[in-house]
Design a protein around this motif. Sequence first.
Motif, PDB file in Angstrom:
ATOM      1  N   VAL A  62       0.828  -1.223   0.000  1.00  0.00           N
ATOM      2  CA  VAL A  62       0.000   0.000   0.000  1.00  0.00           C
ATOM      3  C   VAL A  62       0.861   1.271   0.000  1.00  0.00           C
ATOM      4  O   VAL A  62       2.050   1.239   0.336  1.00  0.00           O
ATOM      5  CB  VAL A  62      -0.996   0.027   1.195  1.00  0.00           C
ATOM      6  CG1 VAL A  62      -1.952  -1.142   1.129  1.00  0.00           C
ATOM      7  CG2 VAL A  62      -0.288   0.084   2.523  1.00  0.00           C
ATOM      8  N   SER A  63       0.243   2.391  -0.365  1.00  0.00           N
ATOM      9  CA  SER A  63       0.981   3.647  -0.559  1.00  0.00           C
ATOM     10  C   SER A  63       1.429   4.236   0.789  1.00  0.00           C
ATOM     11  O   SER A  63       0.857   3.889   1.834  1.00  0.00           O
ATOM     12  CB  SER A  63       0.066   4.656  -1.251  1.00  0.00           C
ATOM     13  OG  SER A  63      -0.967   5.021  -0.347  1.00  0.00           O
ATOM     14  N   PRO A  64       2.407   5.155   0.764  1.00  0.00           N
ATOM     15  CA  PRO A  64       2.845   5.784   2.012  1.00  0.00           C
ATOM     16  C   PRO A  64       1.678   6.427   2.768  1.00  0.00           C
ATOM     17  O   PRO A  64       1.603   6.345   3.992  1.00  0.00           O
ATOM     18  CB  PRO A  64       3.837   6.851   1.540  1.00  0.00           C
ATOM     19  CG  PRO A  64       4.373   6.309   0.261  1.00  0.00           C
ATOM     20  CD  PRO A  64       3.257   5.555  -0.368  1.00  0.00           C
ATOM     21  N   ARG A  65       0.735   7.001   2.023  1.00  0.00           N
ATOM     22  CA  ARG A  65      -0.409   7.631   2.695  1.00  0.00           C
ATOM     23  C   ARG A  65      -1.215   6.574   3.467  1.00  0.00           C
ATOM     24  O   ARG A  65      -1.581   6.763   4.621  1.00  0.00           O
ATOM     25  CB  ARG A  65      -1.285   8.312   1.636  1.00  0.00           C
ATOM     26  CG  ARG A  65      -2.436   9.050   2.228  1.00  0.00           C
ATOM     27  CD  ARG A  65      -3.197   9.873   1.194  1.00  0.00           C
ATOM     28  NE  ARG A  65      -4.481  10.214   1.768  1.00  0.00           N
ATOM     29  CZ  ARG A  65      -5.545   9.440   1.735  1.00  0.00           C
ATOM     30  NH1 ARG A  65      -5.477   8.279   1.116  1.00  0.00           N
ATOM     31  NH2 ARG A  65      -6.669   9.816   2.312  1.00  0.00           N
ATOM     32  N   GLU A  66      -1.450   5.438   2.810  1.00  0.00           N
ATOM     33  CA  GLU A  66      -2.210   4.372   3.488  1.00  0.00           C
ATOM     34  C   GLU A  66      -1.422   3.781   4.651  1.00  0.00           C
ATOM     35  O   GLU A  66      -2.008   3.351   5.646  1.00  0.00           O
ATOM     36  CB  GLU A  66      -2.585   3.274   2.485  1.00  0.00           C
ATOM     37  CG  GLU A  66      -3.702   3.701   1.550  1.00  0.00           C
ATOM     38  CD  GLU A  66      -3.908   2.696   0.435  1.00  0.00           C
ATOM     39  OE1 GLU A  66      -4.856   1.913   0.523  1.00  0.00           O
ATOM     40  OE2 GLU A  66      -3.083   2.702  -0.509  1.00  0.00           O
ATOM     41  N   ILE A  67      -0.102   3.761   4.522  1.00  0.00           N
ATOM     42  CA  ILE A  67       0.720   3.267   5.644  1.00  0.00           C
ATOM     43  C   ILE A  67       0.521   4.192   6.845  1.00  0.00           C
ATOM     44  O   ILE A  67       0.281   3.743   7.966  1.00  0.00           O
ATOM     45  CB  ILE A  67       2.219   3.205   5.236  1.00  0.00           C
ATOM     46  CG1 ILE A  67       2.421   2.109   4.180  1.00  0.00           C
ATOM     47  CG2 ILE A  67       3.099   2.957   6.454  1.00  0.00           C
ATOM     48  CD1 ILE A  67       3.819   2.015   3.619  1.00  0.00           C
ATOM     49  N   ARG A  68       0.573   5.519   6.581  1.00  0.00           N
ATOM     50  CA  ARG A  68       0.394   6.480   7.693  1.00  0.00           C
ATOM     51  C   ARG A  68      -0.973   6.313   8.329  1.00  0.00           C
ATOM     52  O   ARG A  68      -1.101   6.262   9.551  1.00  0.00           O
ATOM     53  CB  ARG A  68       0.552   7.911   7.169  1.00  0.00           C
ATOM     54  CG  ARG A  68       1.977   8.242   6.856  1.00  0.00           C
ATOM     55  CD  ARG A  68       2.209   9.720   6.637  1.00  0.00           C
ATOM     56  NE  ARG A  68       3.528   9.868   6.057  1.00  0.00           N
ATOM     57  CZ  ARG A  68       3.789   9.974   4.759  1.00  0.00           C
ATOM     58  NH1 ARG A  68       2.797  10.014   3.895  1.00  0.00           N
ATOM     59  NH2 ARG A  68       5.019  10.060   4.321  1.00  0.00           N
ATOM     60  N   LEU A  69      -2.010   6.218   7.469  1.00  0.00           N
ATOM     61  CA  LEU A  69      -3.373   6.052   8.008  1.00  0.00           C
ATOM     62  C   LEU A  69      -3.484   4.747   8.789  1.00  0.00           C
ATOM     63  O   LEU A  69      -4.125   4.681   9.844  1.00  0.00           O
ATOM     64  CB  LEU A  69      -4.408   6.057   6.870  1.00  0.00           C
ATOM     65  CG  LEU A  69      -4.607   7.403   6.176  1.00  0.00           C
ATOM     66  CD1 LEU A  69      -5.543   7.251   4.975  1.00  0.00           C
ATOM     67  CD2 LEU A  69      -5.171   8.428   7.157  1.00  0.00           C
ATOM     68  N   GLY A  70      -2.818   3.715   8.274  1.00  0.00           N
ATOM     69  CA  GLY A  70      -2.850   2.404   8.940  1.00  0.00           C
ATOM     70  C   GLY A  70      -2.224   2.483  10.324  1.00  0.00           C
ATOM     71  O   GLY A  70      -2.748   1.910  11.288  1.00  0.00           O
ATOM     72  N   VAL A  71      -1.107   3.206  10.436  1.00  0.00           N
ATOM     73  CA  VAL A  71      -0.453   3.340  11.745  1.00  0.00           C
ATOM     74  C   VAL A  71      -1.360   4.138  12.699  1.00  0.00           C
ATOM     75  O   VAL A  71      -1.503   3.790  13.879  1.00  0.00           O
ATOM     76  CB  VAL A  71       0.943   3.997  11.597  1.00  0.00           C
ATOM     77  CG1 VAL A  71       1.544   4.322  12.956  1.00  0.00           C
ATOM     78  CG2 VAL A  71       1.874   3.069  10.820  1.00  0.00           C
ATOM     79  N   ASP A  72      -2.019   5.173  12.184  1.00  0.00           N
ATOM     80  CA  ASP A  72      -2.981   5.930  13.023  1.00  0.00           C
ATOM     81  C   ASP A  72      -4.067   4.998  13.552  1.00  0.00           C
ATOM     82  O   ASP A  72      -4.429   5.045  14.726  1.00  0.00           O
ATOM     83  CB  ASP A  72      -3.663   7.038  12.204  1.00  0.00           C
ATOM     84  CG  ASP A  72      -2.697   8.185  11.926  1.00  0.00           C
ATOM     85  OD1 ASP A  72      -1.644   8.224  12.585  1.00  0.00           O
ATOM     86  OD2 ASP A  72      -3.007   9.018  11.046  1.00  0.00           O
ATOM     87  N   GLU A  73      -4.592   4.153  12.639  1.00  0.00           N
ATOM     88  CA  GLU A  73      -5.657   3.214  13.040  1.00  0.00           C
ATOM     89  C   GLU A  73      -5.154   2.266  14.124  1.00  0.00           C
ATOM     90  O   GLU A  73      -5.867   1.971  15.075  1.00  0.00           O
ATOM     91  CB  GLU A  73      -6.127   2.379  11.839  1.00  0.00           C
ATOM     92  CG  GLU A  73      -6.937   3.132  10.821  1.00  0.00           C
ATOM     93  CD  GLU A  73      -8.319   3.532  11.327  1.00  0.00           C
ATOM     94  OE1 GLU A  73      -8.694   3.097  12.424  1.00  0.00           O
ATOM     95  OE2 GLU A  73      -8.991   4.301  10.630  1.00  0.00           O
ATOM     96  N   LEU A  74      -3.918   1.795  13.930  1.00  0.00           N
ATOM     97  CA  LEU A  74      -3.359   0.871  14.925  1.00  0.00           C
ATOM     98  C   LEU A  74      -3.257   1.557  16.284  1.00  0.00           C
ATOM     99  O   LEU A  74      -3.606   0.974  17.314  1.00  0.00           O
ATOM    100  CB  LEU A  74      -1.953   0.430  14.507  1.00  0.00           C
ATOM    101  CG  LEU A  74      -1.827  -0.736  13.539  1.00  0.00           C
ATOM    102  CD1 LEU A  74      -0.363  -1.129  13.379  1.00  0.00           C
ATOM    103  CD2 LEU A  74      -2.628  -1.944  14.040  1.00  0.00           C
TER     104      LEU A  74
END
Length: 490
Positions: free
Chosen positions: A471-483
Amino acid sequence: MPRERSTLPLSLPAPSPGVALYRWLYDTLRRSILDGRLEPGTRLPATRELASAYGLSRTTIVEAFDRLKAEGYVESRHGSGTYVTQVLPEHLLQARPAREQEKLPHRRISWSSYAARLEHYQPKSARPIRPFRANLAALDQFPSRLWAQVAARRLRRVPPQLLAGGEALGYPPLREAVSHYLNAARGVKCAPQQVLIVSGALEALDRTSRLVLNPGDPVWMEEPGYPGAAAVLRSQAARICPVPVDEEGLVLERGVARCPHTSLVYVTPAHQFPMGVTMSLRRRLALLEWARKSGTLVFEDDYDSEYRYSGRPVPALQGLDRAGVVIFAGSFSAVLFPALRLGYMVVPPGMIDRFAAAQSVSTHQPPLLDQAILCDFIDEGHFARHVRRMRELYAERLNVLLECTREKLADALTISGVEAGLQTLGWLRRGLSPQRAAAAAAEQGIEIRPISRYAWGKPKTDGLVLGFAAVSPREIRLGVDELARAWKAL
Ligand SMILES: Cc1ncc(COP(=O)(O)O)c(C=O)c1O
């Protein structure tokens, strides 16, 4: 003998205005046949009778009858007239409705022992591409247009010979291209004659195990290790002997101590799945020497070694093999896209004929046109360019994941920097259980897996497997926020 019914006195509705008369007659008769007013075997009135009863020309009636005949609703019997057919086309064309299928009696099937071993296996299904899915390339970055151009060019000039099929071992120019690539980039030592094109690394293992294992034969599997490989081996009734992995890869002495006589060793030396370690040169040499002395075959699964971000590339185990004990397998799934279903094997020269025979009696060969397109893609330099571009992209995605977790999850998770591959490991702090952490993440649509999912027994260390490539860097950032949100509540 088909049932025969007498001619029905037909009472037809008035023709609809604006509809050709033959069409009106055809529709009316067809509807009467389908709704059962004209039953199978019924003789239709003679054309002359119909013409005079309804004031139609005989040509109109013959046209309507011809169409009904062509579609299989009626049939002429020589000298006797036109009859409604016994089996209507609708019955032949339509699949039985699902409910009718369900009513079919459940026959007791005497499954083979192979089928019995598959009883509890869950067939793979498509999963959404989410952060942090492991083992998946950046499919959004795949150069589909370029692939389409290469494919179109190839298909425009495809010779009939290629459409007719080819050799069981694979498309010869692709075998040559793969051999060249493996010699140059992976330190594999092989001639094109040793290369076999297959539908992926798992098929390579399936084929190998069918050819060299008998039910009950022991096989060393890395612990933790790749469940897909274990499933293949279990389906062949192999007895899996888990062998632990440390920072140098598979621990040879532990394997020898636990299961001294094994028929096959399955290893991922370039980038162990899922721990990510690269087997040390010392261990490689020891494993090869032991395999030579004990006459054991080693299956080297080189599924994603194209992606190395730091450290020296270590040549394949196969390239160090002087005794012909290594079967090498690789795949285009991780480097291009998994749906391609193309991979390759390099087999010791003395074994290739039996592999060709096995390929020939089953699939014959993976789709030949796809092989030809892939070959052009490699020969024109696109493959090498794609790998270079992806290597940079993945290194960047890994960095984004490392930075974000340091920033947002410093008190919960430490991520290992990795040297290779498409996934890394995360270690939880504060005694948080990986299973609970993964379950909480899943509720937020985030995919992470505890290492224990890849273990046959209880793993010594337990952390999380996180993919960073898909997934894209943006989705990685959002994913970490979700975590961070999901774990706060734990
Ligand atoms: C270690 C390992 N081997 C093999 C495979 C499967 O390869 P293929 O798609 O070529 O069958 C995977 C895919 O995830 C993998 O992780």
